[in-house]
Design a protein around this motif. Structure first.
Motif, PDB file in Angstrom:
ATOM      1  N   VAL A  57      -6.540  10.396  -0.743  1.00  0.00           N
ATOM      2  CA  VAL A  57      -5.166   9.980  -1.043  1.00  0.00           C
ATOM      3  C   VAL A  57      -4.899   8.591  -0.471  1.00  0.00           C
ATOM      4  O   VAL A  57      -4.308   7.735  -1.141  1.00  0.00           O
ATOM      5  N   ASP A  58      -5.350   8.337   0.756  1.00  0.00           N
ATOM      6  CA  ASP A  58      -5.184   7.008   1.359  1.00  0.00           C
ATOM      7  C   ASP A  58      -5.850   5.927   0.500  1.00  0.00           C
ATOM      8  O   ASP A  58      -5.288   4.845   0.306  1.00  0.00           O
ATOM      9  N   GLN A  59      -7.026   6.222  -0.040  1.00  0.00           N
ATOM     10  CA  GLN A  59      -7.716   5.262  -0.907  1.00  0.00           C
ATOM     11  C   GLN A  59      -6.920   5.007  -2.182  1.00  0.00           C
ATOM     12  O   GLN A  59      -6.805   3.860  -2.625  1.00  0.00           O
ATOM     13  N   TRP A  60      -6.376   6.069  -2.774  1.00  0.00           N
ATOM     14  CA  TRP A  60      -5.559   5.904  -3.988  1.00  0.00           C
ATOM     15  C   TRP A  60      -4.329   5.051  -3.696  1.00  0.00           C
ATOM     16  O   TRP A  60      -3.997   4.148  -4.453  1.00  0.00           O
ATOM     17  N   VAL A  61      -3.653   5.379  -2.606  1.00  0.00           N
ATOM     18  CA  VAL A  61      -2.431   4.665  -2.241  1.00  0.00           C
ATOM     19  C   VAL A  61      -2.737   3.183  -2.036  1.00  0.00           C
ATOM     20  O   VAL A  61      -2.036   2.312  -2.553  1.00  0.00           O
ATOM     21  N   THR A  62      -3.793   2.892  -1.309  1.00  0.00           N
ATOM     22  CA  THR A  62      -4.191   1.505  -1.062  1.00  0.00           C
ATOM     23  C   THR A  62      -4.572   0.799  -2.359  1.00  0.00           C
ATOM     24  O   THR A  62      -4.212  -0.363  -2.572  1.00  0.00           O
ATOM     25  N   SER A  63      -5.256   1.505  -3.254  1.00  0.00           N
ATOM     26  CA  SER A  63      -5.721   0.886  -4.501  1.00  0.00           C
ATOM     27  C   SER A  63      -4.579   0.462  -5.417  1.00  0.00           C
ATOM     28  O   SER A  63      -4.740  -0.442  -6.225  1.00  0.00           O
ATOM     29  N   VAL A  64      -3.409   1.084  -5.272  1.00  0.00           N
ATOM     30  CA  VAL A  64      -2.261   0.677  -6.094  1.00  0.00           C
ATOM     31  C   VAL A  64      -1.296  -0.219  -5.314  1.00  0.00           C
ATOM     32  O   VAL A  64      -0.195  -0.503  -5.772  1.00  0.00           O
ATOM     33  N   GLY A  65      -1.734  -0.660  -4.133  1.00  0.00           N
ATOM     34  CA  GLY A  65      -0.976  -1.638  -3.373  1.00  0.00           C
ATOM     35  C   GLY A  65       0.165  -1.088  -2.539  1.00  0.00           C
ATOM     36  O   GLY A  65       1.063  -1.836  -2.146  1.00  0.00           O
TER      37      GLY A  65
END
Length: 160
Positions: A91-99
């Motif tokens: 989830v942290d990776q997803w959140v970071t990937s969308v800025g």
């Protein structure tokens, strides 16, 4: 995983412990399912939207999962689900990937998303309480962050 987490409004530990058979009959993904919550030991029913059912069919097919398999299996430990910590990392990776900032969004934010939207649209605390599996309405009020200001705005909009 993200779509399902938002749809089912469950804690990460319940999401990670789902088995294919919990959400399907054969190759058909159910539109509704019931599980027993780990924290409370109480059953809670949830819906699975058509878009999420399509994603799950693709996921299960691509991973060649069987009915007794965990829906999100560990890559490290055979016959075990993904850990809640690994789920949080994803989830942290997803959140970071969308800025977005990981301090503002996480696994529990996903649990809270749909109930918050339902409450804002309907102001039906009882419905949200049932969807979250809360035994006390006070818990739902605190969980949603319903404040006196919200109640006053609703009162101002109601003529008798």
């Amino acid at each position: 995983m993200c779509n399902l987490a938002i749809d089912i409004k469950l804690r990460g530990c319940n999401l990670m412990n789902l088995k294919v058979k919990d959400i399907s009959h054969g190759t058909t993904i159910q539109s509704r399912a019931i599980i027993v919550q780990k924290k409370t030991g109480k059953p809670v029913q949830f819906e699975i939207t058509e878009e999420t059912r399509k994603s799950l069919r693709d996921w299960i097919g691509n991973k060649r999962l069987t009915s007794n398999d965990f829906l999100f299996p560990s890559r490290v430990v055979p016959n075990r689900p993904l850990t809640t910590r690994q789920h949080a990392r994803i989830v942290d990776q997803w959140v970071t990937s969308v800025g977005l900032d990981v301090c503002d969004y996480g696994t529990h934010t996903m649990r809270r998303t749909k109930p918050t939207l339902i409450y804002r649209r309907t102001h039906d605390l009882r419905a949200v309480q049932l969807l979250l599996g809360h035994s006390k309405l006070d818990s739902t009020v605190r969980y949603l962050g319903v404040e006196l200001e919200d109640a006053l705005v609703l009162a101002e909009q109601t003529d008798v």
